[in-house]
Write a protein that holds these residues in place. Structure first.
Motif, PDB file in Angstrom:
ATOM      1  N   LEU A 244      43.244  35.981  50.649  1.00 24.80           N
ATOM      2  CA  LEU A 244      44.358  36.902  50.414  1.00 24.80           C
ATOM      3  C   LEU A 244      45.641  36.126  50.149  1.00 24.80           C
ATOM      4  CD1 LEU A 244      43.922  39.834  52.997  1.00 24.80           C
ATOM      5  CD2 LEU A 244      43.519  39.847  50.523  1.00 24.80           C
ATOM      6  N   THR A 245      45.844  35.052  50.928  1.00 22.92           N
ATOM      7  CA  THR A 245      47.052  34.251  50.744  1.00 22.92           C
ATOM      8  C   THR A 245      47.071  33.626  49.341  1.00 22.92           C
ATOM      9  OG1 THR A 245      46.910  33.730  53.082  1.00 22.92           O
ATOM     10  CG2 THR A 245      48.459  32.422  51.777  1.00 22.92           C
TER      11      THR A 245
ATOM     12  N   VAL B  10      31.872  31.842  49.908  1.00 21.35           N
ATOM     13  CA  VAL B  10      32.905  32.604  49.228  1.00 21.35           C
ATOM     14  C   VAL B  10      32.425  34.001  48.847  1.00 21.35           C
ATOM     15  CG1 VAL B  10      34.185  32.700  47.061  1.00 21.35           C
ATOM     16  CG2 VAL B  10      34.175  30.611  48.412  1.00 21.35           C
ATOM     17  N   ARG B  11      31.192  34.072  48.367  1.00 27.95           N
ATOM     18  CA  ARG B  11      30.675  35.319  47.840  1.00 27.95           C
ATOM     19  C   ARG B  11      30.731  36.488  48.851  1.00 27.95           C
ATOM     20  NH1 ARG B  11      27.493  36.117  43.096  1.00 27.95           N
ATOM     21  NH2 ARG B  11      27.696  34.141  42.021  1.00 27.95           N
ATOM     22  N   PRO B  12      30.146  36.305  50.070  1.00 25.93           N
ATOM     23  CA  PRO B  12      30.213  37.429  51.028  1.00 25.93           C
ATOM     24  C   PRO B  12      31.647  37.803  51.374  1.00 25.93           C
ATOM     25  CG  PRO B  12      28.922  35.559  51.915  1.00 25.93           C
ATOM     26  CD  PRO B  12      29.378  35.175  50.557  1.00 25.93           C
ATOM     27  N   ALA B  13      32.515  36.799  51.440  1.00 30.76           N
ATOM     28  CA  ALA B  13      33.911  37.088  51.778  1.00 30.76           C
ATOM     29  C   ALA B  13      34.554  37.937  50.684  1.00 30.76           C
ATOM     30  CB  ALA B  13      34.680  35.775  51.964  1.00 30.76           C
ATOM     31  N   LEU B  14      34.263  37.597  49.429  1.00 36.03           N
ATOM     32  CA  LEU B  14      34.808  38.384  48.318  1.00 36.03           C
ATOM     33  C   LEU B  14      34.305  39.817  48.391  1.00 36.03           C
ATOM     34  CD1 LEU B  14      34.546  35.933  45.265  1.00 36.03           C
ATOM     35  CD2 LEU B  14      36.633  36.921  46.203  1.00 36.03           C
ATOM     36  N   ARG B  15      32.985  39.933  48.680  1.00 39.43           N
ATOM     37  CA  ARG B  15      32.405  41.280  48.748  1.00 39.43           C
ATOM     38  C   ARG B  15      33.043  42.095  49.861  1.00 39.43           C
ATOM     39  NH1 ARG B  15      27.438  39.365  46.838  1.00 39.43           N
ATOM     40  NH2 ARG B  15      26.706  38.796  48.902  1.00 39.43           N
ATOM     41  N   ALA B  16      33.303  41.427  50.974  1.00 39.80           N
ATOM     42  CA  ALA B  16      33.917  42.115  52.110  1.00 39.80           C
ATOM     43  C   ALA B  16      35.320  42.599  51.747  1.00 39.80           C
ATOM     44  CB  ALA B  16      33.976  41.169  53.309  1.00 39.80           C
TER      45      ALA B  16
ATOM     46  N   GLY C 117      45.932  45.538  49.095  1.00 41.98           N
ATOM     47  CA  GLY C 117      45.781  44.107  49.320  1.00 41.98           C
ATOM     48  C   GLY C 117      47.125  43.413  49.386  1.00 41.98           C
ATOM     49  N   ARG C 118      48.044  43.868  48.532  1.00 46.55           N
ATOM     50  CA  ARG C 118      49.380  43.281  48.517  1.00 46.55           C
ATOM     51  C   ARG C 118      50.117  43.610  49.818  1.00 46.55           C
ATOM     52  NH1 ARG C 118      49.715  45.394  43.050  1.00 46.55           N
ATOM     53  NH2 ARG C 118      48.554  43.737  42.012  1.00 46.55           N
ATOM     54  N   ALA C 119      49.843  44.807  50.332  1.00 45.88           N
ATOM     55  CA  ALA C 119      50.549  45.242  51.539  1.00 45.88           C
ATOM     56  C   ALA C 119      49.953  44.597  52.799  1.00 45.88           C
ATOM     57  CB  ALA C 119      50.477  46.766  51.645  1.00 45.88           C
ATOM     58  N   ALA C 120      48.691  44.163  52.712  1.00 46.67           N
ATOM     59  CA  ALA C 120      48.020  43.624  53.900  1.00 46.67           C
ATOM     60  C   ALA C 120      48.618  42.288  54.324  1.00 46.67           C
ATOM     61  CB  ALA C 120      46.531  43.467  53.603  1.00 46.67           C
ATOM     62  N   ASP C 121      48.620  42.047  55.625  1.00 43.85           N
ATOM     63  CA  ASP C 121      49.124  40.775  56.155  1.00 43.85           C
ATOM     64  C   ASP C 121      47.934  39.885  56.491  1.00 43.85           C
ATOM     65  OD1 ASP C 121      50.247  38.664  57.413  1.00 43.85           O
ATOM     66  OD2 ASP C 121      51.209  39.842  59.025  1.00 43.85           O
ATOM     67  N   PRO C 122      47.749  38.793  55.794  1.00 44.86           N
ATOM     68  CA  PRO C 122      46.581  37.931  56.034  1.00 44.86           C
ATOM     69  C   PRO C 122      46.467  37.486  57.484  1.00 44.86           C
ATOM     70  CG  PRO C 122      47.781  37.218  54.071  1.00 44.86           C
ATOM     71  CD  PRO C 122      48.611  38.278  54.723  1.00 44.86           C
ATOM     72  N   ASP C 123      47.611  37.330  58.173  1.00 46.21           N
ATOM     73  CA  ASP C 123      47.583  36.831  59.553  1.00 46.21           C
ATOM     74  C   ASP C 123      46.786  37.738  60.492  1.00 46.21           C
ATOM     75  OD1 ASP C 123      48.987  34.671  58.825  1.00 46.21           O
ATOM     76  OD2 ASP C 123      50.947  35.438  59.474  1.00 46.21           O
TER      77      ASP C 123
ATOM     78  N   LEU D  19      40.795  45.705  49.202  1.00 46.88           N
ATOM     79  CA  LEU D  19      41.971  44.832  49.159  1.00 46.88           C
ATOM     80  C   LEU D  19      42.051  44.013  47.869  1.00 46.88           C
ATOM     81  CD1 LEU D  19      41.981  43.540  52.862  1.00 46.88           C
ATOM     82  CD2 LEU D  19      43.326  45.399  51.854  1.00 46.88           C
ATOM     83  N   ILE D  20      40.898  43.766  47.248  1.00 47.56           N
ATOM     84  CA  ILE D  20      40.904  43.022  45.984  1.00 47.56           C
ATOM     85  C   ILE D  20      40.030  43.753  44.964  1.00 47.56           C
ATOM     86  CG2 ILE D  20      41.211  40.779  47.130  1.00 47.56           C
ATOM     87  CD1 ILE D  20      38.246  40.199  46.429  1.00 47.56           C
TER      88      ILE D  20
END
Ligand SMILES: [Zn+2]
Ligand SMILES: [Zn+2]
Length: 731
Positions: free
Chosen positions: A143-144, A166-172, A124-130, A178-179
């Motif tokens: 992520l940001t 928010v919930r589905p996004a967290l699950r994804a 997750g730290r290595a991933a680029d949110p863009d 990544l988290i």
């Protein structure tokens, strides 16, 4: 599997249970919380051991409900200290363990921060949110946000503000690795980022710091013997800083009355580290948060009063006990432990240094120094001002006294006020006058429920008992003969009134328990005193500890005699400590101070020694007296107390208890039973039996069997009784 647990009850025993039905795997470790059925209740108990067999009949053996912790909530070394304390102070283990834990934990709260949240994983730290911003904008924003709070993480509710679902996004994000879920640190107050520099240390302070620093990582008990104003706190701060620099935690204990917001701010500013505060003013929630912060290591410094000695410190490196002579370190009811003595034992067991600081060390501690058990470090001079205040005695037999203030003191007050000084008058008696008195027939206003006088409080127009709280309107005429009654003696209120007449131009401020009951009141008053708005301060003990009044140039101690002939063998020690504590308020800045002590007994040898030669010669003389009369530290005491609504029941119980004790072998003497110095209090009669032993070990040997037998006496059910090992008050 059997679980032997301690339950929070006054019963002097442990309880055995079967492991919960669904328990699989290895045995839980001692110190783990276990939910058990207890009578008709459900209790949170603490596991002590997992014995191979039990004496409990199989039919009576019940099954525990659940094991509440994966790892012990009380670490092994603390559990062993608490079990030792339970044995030594002869107090039921369940109540001892309960005293050491925040109430919320005893009701099942989680020992880790209660809040769970989310944080980035390594990918997750290595991933680029863009790269995902176009397809999954909400996930990118998350992520940001988490990147900004890495590695601590964010609570779910904090992420909720970022978008709608928010919930589905967290699950994804979690599915992509990544988290991850995490537990968030407890919420500590915002920390000041950079430490404020302190004053340059004096040579003596530097030497003290160096000596203690050299013993980091091993046990050594130090007495930091520094006159008031010599800068002991600077030594503590420097040592705490050293502990922090080494990645260790520091525990700083202060007396109840000394834990002021100023002290907390001073520690915060100078150390710039999260502090966990532990004191009796905290609510359950705050207490739990402090405990969690200390246990997780998030708080590097624990600052607290008596019970903070039980703070969990995974990386303990240093213990400080400030004002080690203060009697508030001894718990007076329930589990009657001495926090100072347990702190020394804790330091020894954890192999870390402990610093006992005082301007007027207890005779016990000095005795330990003289015997070579503690190492002594002196801070002889006052930081910023080399002059010790001069102490003079005013002989009350030879001078006129108006309302408790002698003529020499009146003149001296006048002089100091004219030169712009501030004056502090100390009287350990609140209220207007100690009582009402009829000079015709000798009637005195007594409490109906205690063997004590009622104190006249004129502003609230009441007679009040300071022992049981009873109150009634004052008599206007003597109930016995009908004559006029008069207030006798002086309390702080009466002194305040007298000052208003004697020095109408000098505003006076009274600080005692009656004027500081509302929250924040004492702070406001002390602030007004420090700003110099009040020219004369009148107060009790409350005024004398831990507070700085740089403008005070004259201190008057209105009545030294209450301490000279007290019923307790410690009376003179207490008096000397009080006189010097109060005297220490004078002349703390640039001006030299003066101290006047009013007494009817100016020839008292210990008082003379104190005034002419100082605390240590006094202490040596007082220790000689103790040696000659075999009082502690030259003997060891335990006090069995009992009280009941009738006069006879406590005496009968104590007589039976005395009969159970083995005779006067091993240098043990049993004194009593006798009525307590104040026999009746709040309608109950009190009596006591004193056990005095030449050696601590023989006292402990006697107590180990005896207290258990005493508890089983039929007479024990007719009284309220307790045992106090190393009592600090003999009534
Ligand atoms: Zn009368
Ligand atoms: Zn009373």
């Amino acid at each position: 599997m059997l679980l032997r647990v301690a339950v929070n009850t006054p019963l002097r025993r442990c309880f055995d249970y079967l492991a919960p039905a669904d328990h699989r795997g290895s045995a839980p470790l001692p110190g783990t919380r276990i939910s058990v059925p207890f009578g008709h209740r459900r209790e949170v108990a603490i596991l002590l051991e997992t014995p191979a067999r039990t004496d409990a009949p199989p039919a009576k053996l019940r099954r525990a409900h659940a094991i509440l912790d994966a790892t012990p909530i009380i670490p092994a070394d603390m559990l062993s200290l608490l079990r030792w304390a339970s044995e030594y102070y002869r107090h039921p283990i369940g109540e001892v363990l309960a005293a050491a834990l925040p109430a919320a934990l005893r009701h099942g709260a989680s020992p880790a921060g209660g809040r769970t949240g989310w944080r980035l994983t390594a990918p997750g730290r290595a991933a680029d949110p863009d790269t995902i911003a176009a397809r999954a904008p909400l996930q990118a924003r998350m992520l940001t946000a988490l990147g900004r709070c890495d590695p601590t993480g964010l609570a779910g509710e904090e992420l909720r503000g970022l978008g709608a679902s928010v919930r589905p996004a967290l699950r994804a994000l979690q599915a992509k690795g990544l988290i991850e879920a995490c537990s968030l640190p407890s919420s500590l107050p915002e920390v000041i980022r950079s430490a404020e520099p302190g004053p340059e240390l004096t040579a003596a302070q530097r030497e003290a710091v160096a000596a203690i620093r050299a013993d980091f990582g091993s046990f050594m008990a130090f007495l930091l013997f520094g006159v008031t104003g010599s800068g002991k706190t600077e030594v503590y701060l420097e040592l705490a800083r050293e502990a922090l620099a080494r990645g260790l935690q520091a525990l700083v204990l202060v007396p109840e009355i000394g834990l002021t917001p100023q002290l907390v701010r001073r520690f915060e500013r100078r150390l710039a580290t999260p502090l966990a505060l532990m004191h009796s003013g905290l609510g359950d929630r705050e207490r739990l948060e402090s405990w969690r912060a200390a246990r997780s290591g998030q708080a590097r410094v624990v600052l607290g009063t008596r019970s903070a000695v039980f703070a969990p410190l995974p990386e303990a490196g240093l213990i400080v006990v400030d004002e080690e002579h203060d009697t508030s370190y001894k718990q007076q009811d329930g589990f009657k432990y001495s926090a100072r003595d347990l702190a020394v034992l804790r330091a020894r067991r954890e192999r870390i240094p402990i610093v006992l600081g005082s301007a007027t060390p207890s005779l016990e501690t000095l005795h330990n120094v003289y015997r070579g058990r503690y190492r002594r470090l002196d801070l002889p001079e006052r930081a910023g001002c080399a002059n010790q205040p001069r102490i003079e005695i005013v002989d009350l037999r030879h001078h006129a006294v108006q309302e408790g203030i002698s003529t020499p003191l009146v003149l001296r007050i006048q002089g100091h006020l004219e030169r712009g000084g501030q004056v502090l008058l100390y009287l350990n008696r609140r209220g207007f006058a100690p009582t009402l008195f009829c000079s015709e027939c000798g009637w005195i206003a007594n409490c109906l429920r205690c063997d004590a006088h009622l104190t006249l409080h004129r502003s609230s127009h009441q007679l009040r008992c300071h022992h049981c709280g009873a109150a009634r309107p004052p008599e206007t005429a003597c109930p016995a003969c009908g004559c006029e009654v008069h207030p006798v003696g002086e309390g702080t209120q009466r002194i305040e009134d007298a000052l208003a007449r004697l020095f109408p131009a000098a505003p006076a401020l009274r600080i005692d328990r009656d004027t500081t009951q509302r929250r924040g009141q004492i702070e406001a008053k002390l602030e007004a005193a420090r700003r110099g708005e009040a020219r004369i301060l009148v107060g009790t003990q409350m005024l004398t500890k831990g507070h700085d009044f740089p403008e005070v140039s004259l201190v008057g101690i209105l009545n030294a005699d209450q301490g000279l002939f007290g019923t307790d063998f410690r009376s003179s020690e207490r008096l000397a400590q009080t006189i010097l504590q109060v005297a220490g308020r004078a002349g703390r800045a640039e001006r030299p101070g003066e101290v006047l002590v009013q007494t009817l007994y100016p020839e008292h040898p210990l008082l003379r020694k104190l005034v002419t030669e100082g605390y240590e010669p006094f202490a040596r003389a007082a220790l000689e007296e103790r040696r000659a009369t075999s009082w502690p530290p030259f003997s060891h005491l335990a006090l069995l107390r009992a009280e009941a609504p009738t006069r006879q029941a406590p005496l009968d119980f104590l007589e039976r208890a005395r009969g159970l004790a083995p005779g006067a072998a091993n240098g043990i003497a049993l004194l009593g039973p006798a009525p307590a110095p104040m026999e009746r209090r709040a309608g109950r009669f009190r009596a006591q039996l004193l056990i005095q032993a030449a050696a601590r070990a023989s006292l402990q040997r006697l107590l180990s069997d005896w207290v258990g037998q005493v508890a089983l006496l039929p007479e024990a059910r007719r009284v309220r009784w307790s045992i106090d090992v190393d009592p600090v008050e003999l009534f």
